[in-house]
Design a protein around this motif. Structure first.
Motif, PDB file in Angstrom:
ATOM      1  N   HIS A 213      71.530  54.467  53.106  1.00 33.13           N
ATOM      2  CA  HIS A 213      71.813  53.320  52.681  1.00 33.13           C
ATOM      3  C   HIS A 213      73.253  53.088  51.871  1.00 33.13           C
ATOM      4  N   LYS A 214      73.739  51.975  51.869  1.00 33.20           N
ATOM      5  CA  LYS A 214      74.990  51.960  51.255  1.00 33.20           C
ATOM      6  C   LYS A 214      75.216  50.551  50.391  1.00 33.20           C
ATOM      7  N   VAL A 215      75.960  50.499  49.655  1.00 29.85           N
ATOM      8  CA  VAL A 215      75.923  49.407  48.780  1.00 29.85           C
ATOM      9  C   VAL A 215      77.551  48.717  48.742  1.00 29.85           C
ATOM     10  N   ARG A 216      77.547  47.498  48.708  1.00 28.85           N
ATOM     11  CA  ARG A 216      78.835  46.830  48.672  1.00 28.85           C
ATOM     12  C   ARG A 216      78.697  45.678  47.479  1.00 28.85           C
ATOM     13  N   VAL A 217      79.992  45.699  46.743  1.00 28.77           N
ATOM     14  CA  VAL A 217      80.252  44.584  45.653  1.00 28.77           C
ATOM     15  C   VAL A 217      80.933  43.329  46.370  1.00 28.77           C
ATOM     16  N   THR A 218      80.482  42.277  46.042  1.00 25.49           N
ATOM     17  CA  THR A 218      81.204  41.053  46.545  1.00 25.49           C
ATOM     18  C   THR A 218      81.780  40.405  44.945  1.00 25.49           C
ATOM     19  N   VAL A 219      82.940  39.719  45.327  1.00 25.90           N
ATOM     20  CA  VAL A 219      83.452  38.993  44.295  1.00 25.90           C
ATOM     21  C   VAL A 219      83.562  37.723  44.783  1.00 25.90           C
ATOM     22  N   ASP A 220      83.356  36.548  44.095  1.00 24.14           N
ATOM     23  CA  ASP A 220      83.159  35.181  44.373  1.00 24.14           C
ATOM     24  C   ASP A 220      82.820  35.259  46.084  1.00 24.14           C
ATOM     25  N   GLY A 221      81.692  35.933  46.261  1.00 26.73           N
ATOM     26  CA  GLY A 221      81.045  35.811  47.568  1.00 26.73           C
ATOM     27  C   GLY A 221      81.743  36.663  48.810  1.00 26.73           C
ATOM     28  N   ALA A 222      82.824  37.273  48.601  1.00 27.20           N
ATOM     29  CA  ALA A 222      83.555  38.140  49.566  1.00 27.20           C
ATOM     30  C   ALA A 222      83.461  39.603  49.310  1.00 27.20           C
ATOM     31  N   PRO A 223      83.085  40.428  50.135  1.00 21.11           N
ATOM     32  CA  PRO A 223      83.182  41.911  50.080  1.00 21.11           C
ATOM     33  C   PRO A 223      84.491  42.349  49.278  1.00 21.11           C
ATOM     34  N   SER A 224      84.303  42.945  48.340  1.00 28.01           N
ATOM     35  CA  SER A 224      85.743  43.673  47.629  1.00 28.01           C
ATOM     36  C   SER A 224      86.249  44.695  48.266  1.00 28.01           C
TER      37      SER A 224
ATOM     38  N   ILE B 117      80.490  38.316  40.446  1.00 29.45           N
ATOM     39  CA  ILE B 117      80.187  39.651  40.855  1.00 29.45           C
ATOM     40  C   ILE B 117      78.695  39.750  41.353  1.00 29.45           C
ATOM     41  N   GLN B 118      78.397  40.194  42.621  1.00 32.51           N
ATOM     42  CA  GLN B 118      77.199  40.783  42.936  1.00 32.51           C
ATOM     43  C   GLN B 118      77.129  41.931  43.765  1.00 32.51           C
ATOM     44  N   ALA B 119      76.159  42.564  43.962  1.00 30.72           N
ATOM     45  CA  ALA B 119      76.139  43.839  44.662  1.00 30.72           C
ATOM     46  C   ALA B 119      74.988  43.603  45.832  1.00 30.72           C
ATOM     47  N   GLU B 120      75.318  44.117  46.967  1.00 30.71           N
ATOM     48  CA  GLU B 120      74.389  44.050  48.072  1.00 30.71           C
ATOM     49  C   GLU B 120      73.997  45.482  48.530  1.00 30.71           C
ATOM     50  N   LEU B 121      72.825  45.639  48.852  1.00 30.57           N
ATOM     51  CA  LEU B 121      72.238  46.754  49.192  1.00 30.57           C
ATOM     52  C   LEU B 121      71.872  46.670  50.830  1.00 30.57           C
ATOM     53  N   LEU B 122      72.582  47.483  51.709  1.00 33.77           N
ATOM     54  CA  LEU B 122      72.608  47.440  53.043  1.00 33.77           C
ATOM     55  C   LEU B 122      71.663  48.662  53.642  1.00 33.77           C
ATOM     56  N   ASP B 123      70.855  48.393  54.767  1.00 34.96           N
ATOM     57  CA  ASP B 123      70.170  49.382  55.264  1.00 34.96           C
ATOM     58  C   ASP B 123      71.130  50.187  56.330  1.00 34.96           C
ATOM     59  N   ALA B 124      70.408  51.231  57.086  1.00 34.52           N
ATOM     60  CA  ALA B 124      71.172  51.973  57.960  1.00 34.52           C
ATOM     61  C   ALA B 124      71.733  51.391  59.175  1.00 34.52           C
ATOM     62  N   SER B 125      71.197  49.743  59.304  1.00 31.98           N
ATOM     63  CA  SER B 125      71.916  49.075  60.447  1.00 31.98           C
ATOM     64  C   SER B 125      73.008  48.217  59.783  1.00 31.98           C
ATOM     65  N   GLY B 126      73.136  48.322  58.374  1.00 36.37           N
ATOM     66  CA  GLY B 126      74.045  47.133  57.863  1.00 36.37           C
ATOM     67  C   GLY B 126      73.705  45.944  57.574  1.00 36.37           C
ATOM     68  N   ARG B 127      72.421  45.804  57.664  1.00 33.73           N
ATOM     69  CA  ARG B 127      71.671  44.436  57.089  1.00 33.73           C
ATOM     70  C   ARG B 127      71.590  44.502  55.551  1.00 33.73           C
ATOM     71  N   VAL B 128      71.942  43.387  55.069  1.00 34.53           N
ATOM     72  CA  VAL B 128      71.487  42.892  53.565  1.00 34.53           C
ATOM     73  C   VAL B 128      70.231  43.226  53.389  1.00 34.53           C
ATOM     74  N   ARG B 129      69.478  43.957  52.463  1.00 38.19           N
ATOM     75  CA  ARG B 129      68.107  44.336  52.375  1.00 38.19           C
ATOM     76  C   ARG B 129      67.832  43.825  50.968  1.00 38.19           C
ATOM     77  N   GLN B 130      68.852  44.020  49.879  1.00 34.10           N
ATOM     78  CA  GLN B 130      68.539  43.411  48.500  1.00 34.10           C
ATOM     79  C   GLN B 130      69.797  43.030  47.926  1.00 34.10           C
ATOM     80  N   THR B 131      69.850  41.983  47.187  1.00 36.23           N
ATOM     81  CA  THR B 131      70.944  41.456  46.477  1.00 36.23           C
ATOM     82  C   THR B 131      70.965  41.597  44.767  1.00 36.23           C
ATOM     83  N   THR B 132      71.628  41.845  43.925  1.00 35.57           N
ATOM     84  CA  THR B 132      71.546  41.731  42.638  1.00 35.57           C
ATOM     85  C   THR B 132      71.587  40.150  42.183  1.00 35.57           C
TER      86      THR B 132
END
Length: 118
Positions: free
Chosen positions: A44-55, A76-91
């Motif tokens: 799993h990977k995480v990405r941070v978004t700023v104003d809705g766009a990945p930082s 600011i938000q963070a998105e948790l991505l599964d192995a296929s890159g789909r967003v599974r959880q969002t802060t």
């Protein structure tokens, strides 16, 4: 939905706090710390978004540096991505305010009025 995905019991932004103001001296550089439980799984990977766009690209990390935010309000938000890159959880979103020194301040060396030297 992929039933093999097991969610995380905790996935939220630990810092910055909501409506935090970054002081001028930080030049819009923001450290984002996440609380993730259980520990982030390797696939799993995480990405941070700023104003809705990945930082930046998604990473297997719970700490991110977001450099050079412009003056003003940002979400600011963070998105948790599964192995296929789909967003599974969002802060939940966090609002931060960035203060930046104005180039128009008389004592600022970047003020065009001071460019003449001397």
């Amino acid at each position: 939905m992929d039933v093999s995905f097991r969610g995380y019991t905790r996935f939220f932004i630990q810092s910055p706090s909501n409506e935090e103001t970054l002081p001028t001296g930080q030049a819009g550089n923001l450290a984002v710390r996440l609380a993730i439980e259980p520990q982030l799984r390797p696939e799993h990977k995480v990405r941070v978004t700023v104003d809705g766009a990945p930082s930046q690209s998604a990473m297997n990390s719970s700490v991110f540096m977001v450099p050079g935010l412009e003056r003003g309000k940002h979400v600011i938000q963070a998105e948790l991505l599964d192995a296929s890159g789909r967003v599974r959880q969002t802060t939940e979103p966090r609002v931060v305010y960035v203060q930046r020194a104005s180039v128009n301040l008389p004592r600022n060396p970047n003020n065009p009025a001071n460019a003449g030297g001397g």
